[in-house]
Design a protein around this motif. Sequence first.
Motif, PDB file in Angstrom:
ATOM      1  N   LYS A  51       0.855  -1.192   0.000  1.00  0.00           N
ATOM      2  CA  LYS A  51       0.000   0.000   0.000  1.00  0.00           C
ATOM      3  C   LYS A  51       0.887   1.237   0.000  1.00  0.00           C
ATOM      4  CE  LYS A  51      -3.758   2.283   2.477  1.00  0.00           C
ATOM      5  NZ  LYS A  51      -4.532   2.631   1.303  1.00  0.00           N
ATOM      6  N   ASP A  52       0.591   2.153  -0.890  1.00  0.00           N
ATOM      7  CA  ASP A  52       1.321   3.419  -1.005  1.00  0.00           C
ATOM      8  C   ASP A  52       2.797   3.200  -1.322  1.00  0.00           C
ATOM      9  OD1 ASP A  52      -1.086   4.702  -0.378  1.00  0.00           O
ATOM     10  OD2 ASP A  52      -0.616   4.752   1.761  1.00  0.00           O
ATOM     11  N   LEU A  53       3.108   2.133  -2.049  1.00  0.00           N
ATOM     12  CA  LEU A  53       4.478   1.839  -2.474  1.00  0.00           C
ATOM     13  C   LEU A  53       4.537   1.828  -3.991  1.00  0.00           C
ATOM     14  CD1 LEU A  53       5.273  -1.178  -0.122  1.00  0.00           C
ATOM     15  CD2 LEU A  53       5.974   1.201   0.193  1.00  0.00           C
ATOM     16  N   LYS A  54       5.675   2.218  -4.538  1.00  0.00           N
ATOM     17  CA  LYS A  54       5.925   2.147  -5.971  1.00  0.00           C
ATOM     18  C   LYS A  54       7.050   1.132  -6.161  1.00  0.00           C
ATOM     19  CE  LYS A  54       6.127   3.326 -10.331  1.00  0.00           C
ATOM     20  NZ  LYS A  54       5.444   2.492 -11.243  1.00  0.00           N
ATOM     21  N   ILE A  55       6.713  -0.024  -6.693  1.00  0.00           N
ATOM     22  CA  ILE A  55       7.687  -1.096  -6.908  1.00  0.00           C
ATOM     23  C   ILE A  55       8.270  -0.900  -8.304  1.00  0.00           C
ATOM     24  CG2 ILE A  55       8.030  -3.588  -7.023  1.00  0.00           C
ATOM     25  CD1 ILE A  55       5.446  -3.755  -5.186  1.00  0.00           C
ATOM     26  N   SER A  56       9.577  -0.610  -8.367  1.00  0.00           N
ATOM     27  CA  SER A  56      10.203  -0.323  -9.660  1.00  0.00           C
ATOM     28  C   SER A  56      10.744  -1.574 -10.344  1.00  0.00           C
ATOM     29  CB  SER A  56      11.316   0.716  -9.503  1.00  0.00           C
ATOM     30  OG  SER A  56      12.284   0.270  -8.587  1.00  0.00           O
ATOM     31  N   SER A  57      11.037  -2.626  -9.584  1.00  0.00           N
ATOM     32  CA  SER A  57      11.475  -3.874 -10.219  1.00  0.00           C
ATOM     33  C   SER A  57      11.174  -5.060  -9.313  1.00  0.00           C
ATOM     34  CB  SER A  57      12.966  -3.834 -10.557  1.00  0.00           C
ATOM     35  OG  SER A  57      13.751  -3.902  -9.402  1.00  0.00           O
ATOM     36  N   GLU A  90      13.374 -17.137  -4.377  1.00  0.00           N
ATOM     37  CA  GLU A  90      13.696 -15.802  -3.882  1.00  0.00           C
ATOM     38  C   GLU A  90      12.989 -14.781  -4.762  1.00  0.00           C
ATOM     39  OE1 GLU A  90      17.916 -15.104  -3.746  1.00  0.00           O
ATOM     40  OE2 GLU A  90      18.295 -17.032  -2.773  1.00  0.00           O
ATOM     41  N   ILE A  91      12.293 -13.853  -4.131  1.00  0.00           N
ATOM     42  CA  ILE A  91      11.660 -12.746  -4.836  1.00  0.00           C
ATOM     43  C   ILE A  91      12.431 -11.486  -4.445  1.00  0.00           C
ATOM     44  CG2 ILE A  91       9.527 -11.453  -5.241  1.00  0.00           C
ATOM     45  CD1 ILE A  91       8.063 -13.891  -3.918  1.00  0.00           C
ATOM     46  N   THR A  92      12.994 -10.800  -5.429  1.00  0.00           N
ATOM     47  CA  THR A  92      13.783  -9.591  -5.178  1.00  0.00           C
ATOM     48  C   THR A  92      13.021  -8.390  -5.712  1.00  0.00           C
ATOM     49  OG1 THR A  92      15.830 -10.855  -5.380  1.00  0.00           O
ATOM     50  CG2 THR A  92      15.998  -8.457  -5.580  1.00  0.00           C
ATOM     51  N   MET A  93      12.898  -7.354  -4.874  1.00  0.00           N
ATOM     52  CA  MET A  93      12.159  -6.151  -5.250  1.00  0.00           C
ATOM     53  C   MET A  93      12.932  -4.897  -4.887  1.00  0.00           C
ATOM     54  SD  MET A  93       8.564  -7.368  -3.716  1.00  0.00           S
ATOM     55  CE  MET A  93       9.379  -8.535  -2.650  1.00  0.00           C
ATOM     56  N   VAL A  94      12.724  -3.853  -5.673  1.00  0.00           N
ATOM     57  CA  VAL A  94      13.197  -2.508  -5.376  1.00  0.00           C
ATOM     58  C   VAL A  94      11.951  -1.631  -5.366  1.00  0.00           C
ATOM     59  CG1 VAL A  94      14.619  -0.573  -6.170  1.00  0.00           C
ATOM     60  CG2 VAL A  94      15.448  -2.923  -6.439  1.00  0.00           C
ATOM     61  N   PHE A  95      11.843  -0.759  -4.369  1.00  0.00           N
ATOM     62  CA  PHE A  95      10.616   0.028  -4.222  1.00  0.00           C
ATOM     63  C   PHE A  95      10.894   1.362  -3.528  1.00  0.00           C
ATOM     64  CE2 PHE A  95      11.179  -2.770  -0.653  1.00  0.00           C
ATOM     65  CZ  PHE A  95      10.897  -1.994   0.455  1.00  0.00           C
ATOM     66  N   LYS A  96       9.893   2.233  -3.583  1.00  0.00           N
ATOM     67  CA  LYS A  96       9.942   3.534  -2.912  1.00  0.00           C
ATOM     68  C   LYS A  96       8.616   3.765  -2.205  1.00  0.00           C
ATOM     69  CE  LYS A  96      13.088   5.814  -6.078  1.00  0.00           C
ATOM     70  NZ  LYS A  96      13.346   6.979  -6.912  1.00  0.00           N
ATOM     71  N   GLY A  97       8.678   4.603  -1.172  1.00  0.00           N
ATOM     72  CA  GLY A  97       7.465   4.955  -0.454  1.00  0.00           C
ATOM     73  C   GLY A  97       7.583   6.333   0.165  1.00  0.00           C
ATOM     74  N   VAL A  98       6.508   6.739   0.825  1.00  0.00           N
ATOM     75  CA  VAL A  98       6.444   8.035   1.492  1.00  0.00           C
ATOM     76  C   VAL A  98       6.462   7.810   2.992  1.00  0.00           C
ATOM     77  CG1 VAL A  98       4.983  10.069   1.866  1.00  0.00           C
ATOM     78  CG2 VAL A  98       5.151   9.051  -0.409  1.00  0.00           C
ATOM     79  N   LEU A  99       7.292   8.597   3.689  1.00  0.00           N
ATOM     80  CA  LEU A  99       7.254   8.609   5.156  1.00  0.00           C
ATOM     81  C   LEU A  99       6.064   9.488   5.541  1.00  0.00           C
ATOM     82  CD1 LEU A  99      11.044   9.074   5.951  1.00  0.00           C
ATOM     83  CD2 LEU A  99       9.676   7.032   6.387  1.00  0.00           C
ATOM     84  N   ASN A 100       4.917   8.857   5.730  1.00  0.00           N
ATOM     85  CA  ASN A 100       3.686   9.605   5.994  1.00  0.00           C
ATOM     86  C   ASN A 100       3.677  10.189   7.399  1.00  0.00           C
ATOM     87  OD1 ASN A 100       2.088   7.827   7.946  1.00  0.00           O
ATOM     88  ND2 ASN A 100       2.578   6.365   6.339  1.00  0.00           N
ATOM     89  N   ASP A 101       2.662  10.929   7.716  1.00  0.00           N
ATOM     90  CA  ASP A 101       2.529  11.498   9.062  1.00  0.00           C
ATOM     91  C   ASP A 101       1.260  10.980   9.754  1.00  0.00           C
ATOM     92  OD1 ASP A 101       0.661  12.860   7.567  1.00  0.00           O
ATOM     93  OD2 ASP A 101       1.360  14.861   8.100  1.00  0.00           O
ATOM     94  N   HIS A 102       0.867   9.746   9.414  1.00  0.00           N
ATOM     95  CA  HIS A 102      -0.358   9.154   9.952  1.00  0.00           C
ATOM     96  C   HIS A 102      -0.109   8.091  11.019  1.00  0.00           C
ATOM     97  CE1 HIS A 102      -2.362  11.271   6.754  1.00  0.00           C
ATOM     98  NE2 HIS A 102      -1.670  10.600   5.844  1.00  0.00           N
ATOM     99  N   MET A 103       1.146   7.941  11.454  1.00  0.00           N
ATOM    100  CA  MET A 103       1.504   6.947  12.469  1.00  0.00           C
ATOM    101  C   MET A 103       1.113   5.532  12.037  1.00  0.00           C
ATOM    102  SD  MET A 103       0.735   9.034  15.993  1.00  0.00           S
ATOM    103  CE  MET A 103       1.414   7.727  17.015  1.00  0.00           C
ATOM    104  N   ARG A 104       1.326   5.235  10.740  1.00  0.00           N
ATOM    105  CA  ARG A 104       1.024   3.913  10.197  1.00  0.00           C
ATOM    106  C   ARG A 104       2.136   3.517   9.247  1.00  0.00           C
ATOM    107  NH1 ARG A 104      -5.037   3.567   8.271  1.00  0.00           N
ATOM    108  NH2 ARG A 104      -4.660   1.392   8.739  1.00  0.00           N
TER     109      ARG A 104
END
Length: 159
Positions: A51-57, A90-104
């Motif tokens: 959730k709220d992640l962008k998986i680039s590979s 083995e499943i290998t992933m590279v991803f990005k996300g946001v450090l939100n301010d919702h304490m989740r």
Amino acid sequence: MTKSVRLPSYIAPIKYNLTLKPDLTAFTFEGKEIIFVDLKKATLTITLHAKDLKISSVECDDQRGKVKYDREAETATFIFSKAIKPGKREITMVFKGVLNDHMRGFYHSTYTHNGKEKHLATTQFEATDARRAFPCFDEPAQKAEFDISLLVPKGATAI
């Protein structure tokens, strides 16, 4: 009829090798992950919670997969051109996300030290919040071991 949000039972995590690199200026993070899984049957697709992640590979068995997101189910499905064979994989992933301010999930917070406001990244993985920090099997029955590394700027503290 309500759509099931449970992951398929023919795949189970064994161990996660997870590296997270938070950016406390942009309030984002990058991640790389290898999930060691036990696959009970051949499949063209593997679905994890995200959730709220962008998986680039994503790769498995030397195959790059395509990513399809389901926002309602909070999942990412990896689609491969050839079936992934049963067994230990083995499943290998590279991803990005946001450090939100919702304490989740993986989020940012602030504190004051010597009169100066400081920022930190912290986690909250109750209920279904781990999927906000990294693609995973975010279900209580899907237990696994974890090796986690944090890449922090020089002079920063990781605890």
